[in-house]
Design an enzyme around this catalytic site. Structure first.
Site, PDB file in Angstrom:
ATOM      1  N   HIS A 160       0.817  -1.220   0.000  1.00  0.00           N
ATOM      2  CA  HIS A 160       0.000   0.000   0.000  1.00  0.00           C
ATOM      3  C   HIS A 160       0.853   1.272   0.000  1.00  0.00           C
ATOM      4  O   HIS A 160       0.334   2.357  -0.258  1.00  0.00           O
ATOM      5  CB  HIS A 160      -0.991   0.002   1.166  1.00  0.00           C
ATOM      6  CG  HIS A 160      -0.388   0.240   2.509  1.00  0.00           C
ATOM      7  ND1 HIS A 160      -0.088  -0.777   3.394  1.00  0.00           N
ATOM      8  CD2 HIS A 160      -0.033   1.381   3.154  1.00  0.00           C
ATOM      9  CE1 HIS A 160       0.406  -0.266   4.509  1.00  0.00           C
ATOM     10  NE2 HIS A 160       0.450   1.046   4.388  1.00  0.00           N
ATOM     11  N   ASP A 190       0.291  -7.593   1.306  1.00  0.00           N
ATOM     12  CA  ASP A 190       0.740  -6.215   1.523  1.00  0.00           C
ATOM     13  C   ASP A 190       2.264  -6.129   1.557  1.00  0.00           C
ATOM     14  O   ASP A 190       2.839  -5.376   2.333  1.00  0.00           O
ATOM     15  CB  ASP A 190       0.146  -5.638   2.804  1.00  0.00           C
ATOM     16  CG  ASP A 190       0.214  -4.102   2.833  1.00  0.00           C
ATOM     17  OD1 ASP A 190       0.295  -3.497   1.745  1.00  0.00           O
ATOM     18  OD2 ASP A 190       0.210  -3.523   3.933  1.00  0.00           O
ATOM     19  N   GLY A 259       2.991   6.466   7.924  1.00  0.00           N
ATOM     20  CA  GLY A 259       4.377   6.742   7.564  1.00  0.00           C
ATOM     21  C   GLY A 259       5.329   5.670   8.067  1.00  0.00           C
ATOM     22  O   GLY A 259       6.412   5.469   7.523  1.00  0.00           O
ATOM     23  N   ASN A 260       4.915   4.949   9.128  1.00  0.00           N
ATOM     24  CA  ASN A 260       5.687   3.806   9.616  1.00  0.00           C
ATOM     25  C   ASN A 260       5.526   2.588   8.712  1.00  0.00           C
ATOM     26  O   ASN A 260       6.325   1.643   8.786  1.00  0.00           O
ATOM     27  CB  ASN A 260       5.245   3.404  11.026  1.00  0.00           C
ATOM     28  CG  ASN A 260       5.985   4.157  12.120  1.00  0.00           C
ATOM     29  OD1 ASN A 260       5.392   4.944  12.838  1.00  0.00           O
ATOM     30  ND2 ASN A 260       7.284   3.918  12.237  1.00  0.00           N
ATOM     31  N   SER A 261       4.490   2.578   7.889  1.00  0.00           N
ATOM     32  CA  SER A 261       4.211   1.425   7.048  1.00  0.00           C
ATOM     33  C   SER A 261       5.431   1.037   6.224  1.00  0.00           C
ATOM     34  O   SER A 261       6.046   1.874   5.568  1.00  0.00           O
ATOM     35  CB  SER A 261       3.040   1.725   6.110  1.00  0.00           C
ATOM     36  OG  SER A 261       1.844   1.843   6.824  1.00  0.00           O
ATOM     37  N   GLY A 317     -11.062 -23.956  -4.406  1.00  0.00           N
ATOM     38  CA  GLY A 317     -12.431 -23.561  -4.721  1.00  0.00           C
ATOM     39  C   GLY A 317     -13.455 -23.870  -3.646  1.00  0.00           C
ATOM     40  O   GLY A 317     -14.500 -24.470  -3.934  1.00  0.00           O
ATOM     41  N   VAL A 318     -13.178 -23.466  -2.397  1.00  0.00           N
ATOM     42  CA  VAL A 318     -14.169 -23.618  -1.323  1.00  0.00           C
ATOM     43  C   VAL A 318     -14.280 -22.313  -0.558  1.00  0.00           C
ATOM     44  O   VAL A 318     -13.321 -21.547  -0.465  1.00  0.00           O
ATOM     45  CB  VAL A 318     -13.792 -24.754  -0.338  1.00  0.00           C
ATOM     46  CG1 VAL A 318     -13.870 -26.106  -1.003  1.00  0.00           C
ATOM     47  CG2 VAL A 318     -12.422 -24.517   0.281  1.00  0.00           C
ATOM     48  N   ILE A 320     -15.053 -21.014   3.285  1.00  0.00           N
ATOM     49  CA  ILE A 320     -14.908 -21.656   4.591  1.00  0.00           C
ATOM     50  C   ILE A 320     -15.294 -20.715   5.727  1.00  0.00           C
ATOM     51  O   ILE A 320     -15.396 -19.498   5.540  1.00  0.00           O
ATOM     52  CB  ILE A 320     -13.470 -22.162   4.812  1.00  0.00           C
ATOM     53  CG1 ILE A 320     -12.464 -21.002   4.662  1.00  0.00           C
ATOM     54  CG2 ILE A 320     -13.141 -23.300   3.867  1.00  0.00           C
ATOM     55  CD1 ILE A 320     -11.035 -21.375   4.975  1.00  0.00           C
TER      56      ILE A 320
END
Length: 526
Positions: A160, A190, A259-261, A317-318, A320
């Protein structure tokens, strides 16, 4: 009387003067004995304090050693006519704030005019902040953090931080700036990998987050609100927090802000064990809970991004859900674990393998599924094309099925289902009394069963009492009761009349494209 004064064991004091002298000697002796007892207490206190202080971590050397490998990341993007005002966080000077406000200078420095939400220089106040400007001018997009993982310039950060950026600028602690190239980015975890053209760079050592323990000291370095090289510290609050399909996050109380991201989470050895990624907040600022991506997961993604520019994951393809205690008891499971199958994709790998709605997946490829979030990670890490064995729990017994894993399409999001409605022209059912579960049901038309690919099912016309409290709504489709298939409304009501009214019962209910078990306890009757 004083002339006859004697001290047992001390000889005799036969005169007044000698008696006084003896008493003085005795007092001095007693004082000599008591004095060490009095003076020893502060000494012991100082020793205890020194030991306590000595046990606290000293972050100074750690920061000095690791800080040069942490970078500041700035991104810009070209102004586009089609870009809306809602494309990112909106920062602006709070309404009514004047120059005398203590926070005025803070907002003036870090959210200046021209930032998102305020008109830039020469821009009319009524013009959209992201309206196109002449010549496709680059405009600031955001500030984040990152860290160097190799001496030749590979840098890890968050997806991001760089998502949608046309230009990425990496600034080192020695103020050198580099234009970075985006190698690859993965939205699901991410994680992003960028490259700068440099050699001999300082780098961080990759640690093993699995060896970290709750309560250990950790350190974060980053650029909160653009304040470069900011250091904050705290402890690991929890591990394995499920806030995403593919990541068990590390939870800390380290102060992390916008900003820490993308910055590193470091242990006391100076090893990076996580990438600071998310915070829990009701205000947009730090509230004592932050989350970091574990480095073992991040490096698996980074290695694929480095080799192919994208991440390849498996799927079966499930849909849950978690297995609750009530559901586990109703299904006869020894404990609440596994992944409950709520939906099965038509003609998908799981359906071809024989997986059914209502199954509980206990193991995949030999790995135990403790909670539902374990399944996407394990399946996602399986190479497409591989044949894997699934152990499922169905109607009181476990069985093994073989499934062929296929590739998960890039950036595919789950399609939202819509609540089924009775077909047009279907007459309203005549008023009837709800059964002991609080349900009024009717048969599902054959064409609707075909459309939903169901053999046995009924539809809820009305829910009240225990059923309503359990969350069942009109239009829901009931497929089974206590793991017995429901063929029609009459047989269902007959089954309900025979239920033990003191026990919890399980309905398999379909809503939209997915099904789930709903525990329901009928009210006791006299």
């Amino acid at each position: 009387m004083l002339n006859s004064l004697k001290f047992s064991g001390r000889g005799e004091c036969t005169t007044v003067a000698e008696s006084l002298r003896c008493m003085f000697v005795l007092l001095v002796g007693l004082a000599g004995i008591a004095l060490p007892l009095v003076t020893a207490t502060p000494a012991l206190a100082q020793s205890s304090t020194a030991a306590a202080v000595q046990g606290l971590p000293d972050f100074a050397d750690l920061v000095e050693r690791t800080g040069p490998a942490v970078v500041n990341i700035r991104t810009t993007e070209k102004a586009r006519a089609e870009r809306s005002q809602g494309g990112g966080p909106q920062f602006q000077m709070p309404e009514g704030m004047d120059e005398n406000d203590p926070f005025f200078e803070f907002f003036r420095r870090f959210f200046p005019p021209g930032g998102r939400g305020q008109p830039g220089p020469g821009q009319p106040p009524n013009q959209a902040p992201n309206a196109p400007r002449g010549g496709g001018e680059s405009v600031p997009r955001g500030v984040g953090s990152g860290f160097i993982i190799s001496a030749d310039g590979f840098v890890l950060t968050n997806h991001h931080v760089v998502d949608g950026a046309d230009e990425i600028t990496v600034t080192l602690t020695d103020k050198r700036e580099f234009k970075a190239k985006l190698i690859g980015s993965d939205r699901r975890t991410d994680v992003a990998l960028v490259k700068i053209e440099a050699t001999g760079l300082p780098r961080l050592t990759i640690g093993d987050p699995n060896k970290s323990r709750v309560g250990e000291w950790v350190l974060a370095i980053g650029s909160p609100f653009g304040l470069e090289n900011t250091v904050t510290a705290g402890i690991i609050s929890a591990k394995g927090r499920d806030t995403g399909d593919f990541l068990p996050f590390i939870q800390t109380d380290v102060a992390v802000n916008p900003g820490n991201s993308g910055g590193p989470l470091l242990n006391l050895k100076g090893e990076v064990i996580g990438i600071n990624s998310q915070i829990y907040s009701r205000t947009g600022g730090f509230m004592g809970i932050s989350f970091a991506i574990p480095m073992d997961e991040a490096m698996r993604v980074a290695d694929q991004l480095r080799s192919s520019g994208r991440v390849i994951r498996g799927r079966i393809g499930v849909g849950i859900a978690e297995v609750s205690k009530d559901v586990a008891e109703g299904l006869g499971l020894p404990r609440a674990s596994g992944a409950l199958v709520r939906s099965v994709e038509a003609n998908g790998p799981a359906e071809k393998a024989g997986v059914e709605v209502g199954d509980v997946i206990l193991r995949f490829d030999g790995k135990t599924i403790e909670k539902s979030s374990d399944l996407p990670r394990i399946v996602g890490g399986t190479k497409p094309g591989a044949k894997s064995v699934i152990q499922v729990w169905r109607k009181g017994a476990s069985r093994d099925l073989t499934v062929t894993v296929v590739e998960l399409a890039p950036e595919t999001s789950a399609r939202a289902g819509t609540q089924p409605k009775p077909p047009n022209g279907t007459p309203a059912p005549a008023p009837v009394t709800a059964n002991a579960l609080g349900l009024v049901v009717s048969d599902l038309p054959a064409e609707r069963k075909t459309q939903l690919r169901l053999k046995n099912a009924i539809v809820v016309d009305q829910a009240e009492g225990a059923a309503a409290r359990a969350g069942i709504r009109t239009g829901d489709i009931i497929q089974s009761l206590n793991q017995q298939d429901v063929t029609d409304a009459k047989s269902f009501n007959d089954m309900v009349t025979k239920l033990d009214k003191t026990k919890t019962h399980l309905l398999l209910v379909r809503r939209g494209d997915s099904s789930s078990f709903v525990p329901i306890r009928p009210p006791a009757r006299p």
